[in-house]
Design a protein around this motif. Structure first.
Motif: not given
Length: 282
Positions: A145-147, A149, A152, A175, A237-238
């Motif tokens: 996952t790309i967020d 943060t 992340g 995303h 995932i973050a």
């Protein structure tokens, strides 16, 4: 990469299968491992018998997983499983906890006294959760996952470090946006800019990141659907879930009963989930 793993689920087939699959990754093949079996506290008379049985279980598990005994520390502890896993992870300074999960929802997990849910909620260390109902495969297709943060970014780094060691391995960055956004003057939306920066960072690790933008109001559901469509073998995932700093022994009920994205993914992801945690700050 991870230098010491805590395998907190000896005797459960899917976790052992996952560890066998991870042996294909060079850094995992050389990592030290603490293999933990927890027995309930009991009288001295019963404890000795249970300890012998537990030691035999650990010995068999080492053989089944094909681990080099020189890098495995078998541990038999008495006590509550949930608290013991957290304590041993600290004592052994493990940088990854591997546990099985029945895939129970938040309330079910509380009522069933789920060890994996408790550790997932309170641990400050990365966790690899392997649900009992999953078919575990060799890790080739990784999704992250790309967020945008900080945690992340840590998740992206961990995913890249894994993929760069897998011959033919692929990495997809996903995303989630709640609605279509207008492009900036440069012709790129904020999501495009975010993924472009992620792809550039992945290239610094020698990894080509395939970028994917999906739309959905429910982030957890959208991520799980994307992982299923990509046939991902591992989802990274973050997790920014809040953990209690003062009452360490209590489950954070409001978060457990609320809309936790990482908890939804833990329960519904079509692949094992590697949760990269946000470092705890006092």
């Amino acid at each position: 990469m991870f230098k010491k793993l805590l395998i907190a689920d000896s005797g459960k087939g899917h976790v052992e299968e996952m560890i066998r699959m991870l042996q294909d990754i060079p850094s995992m093949r050389s990592a030290a491992m603490a293999l933990l079996h927890v027995i309930p506290e009991q009288s001295k008379a019963g404890a000795d018998s249970h300890r012998i049985d537990a030691e035999e279980l650990l010995d068999s598990a080492i053989n089944r997983m094909g681990l080099e005994r020189s890098r495995v520390t078998p541990l038999v502890r008495e006590g509550d499983t949930k608290q013991t896993v957290l304590k041993v992870a600290e004592e052994q300074n493990c940088d990854l906890i591997v546990m099985g999960s029945r895939g129970l929802g938040r309330l079910q997990s509380i009522l069933a006294n789920s060890a994996s849910q408790y550790v997932f909620q309170l641990s400050t260390r990365p966790m690899l959760l392997v649900r009992d109902d999953l078919y575990v495969r060799h890790v080739n297709r990784v999704m992250v996952t790309i967020d945008g943060t900080g945690v992340g970014d840590d998740a992206l780094r961990s995913a890249c470090e894994l993929v760069q060691q897998i011959p033919g391995g692929t990495l997809t960055g996903v995303h989630v946006i709640s609605q279509e956004t207008a492009p900036s003057r440069g012709g790129l939306s904020k999501a495009d800019e975010l993924l472009q920066a992620a792809a550039q960072r992945a290239r610094s690790f020698g990894v080509e990141l395939k970028c994917l933008t999906v739309q959905g109001k429910d982030i957890g559901r959208a991520v799980c659907q994307a992982a299923e469509q990509a046939n991902a073998d591992l989802l990274v995932i973050a997790s920014q879930d809040r953990r209690p700093l003062v009452a360490r022994g209590l489950v954070d009920l409001d978060k457990l009963l609320g809309g936790s994205v990482s908890d939804y993914i833990r329960v519904h992801a079509p692949a094992p989930v590697l949760l990269v945690r946000e470092p705890e700050r006092g």
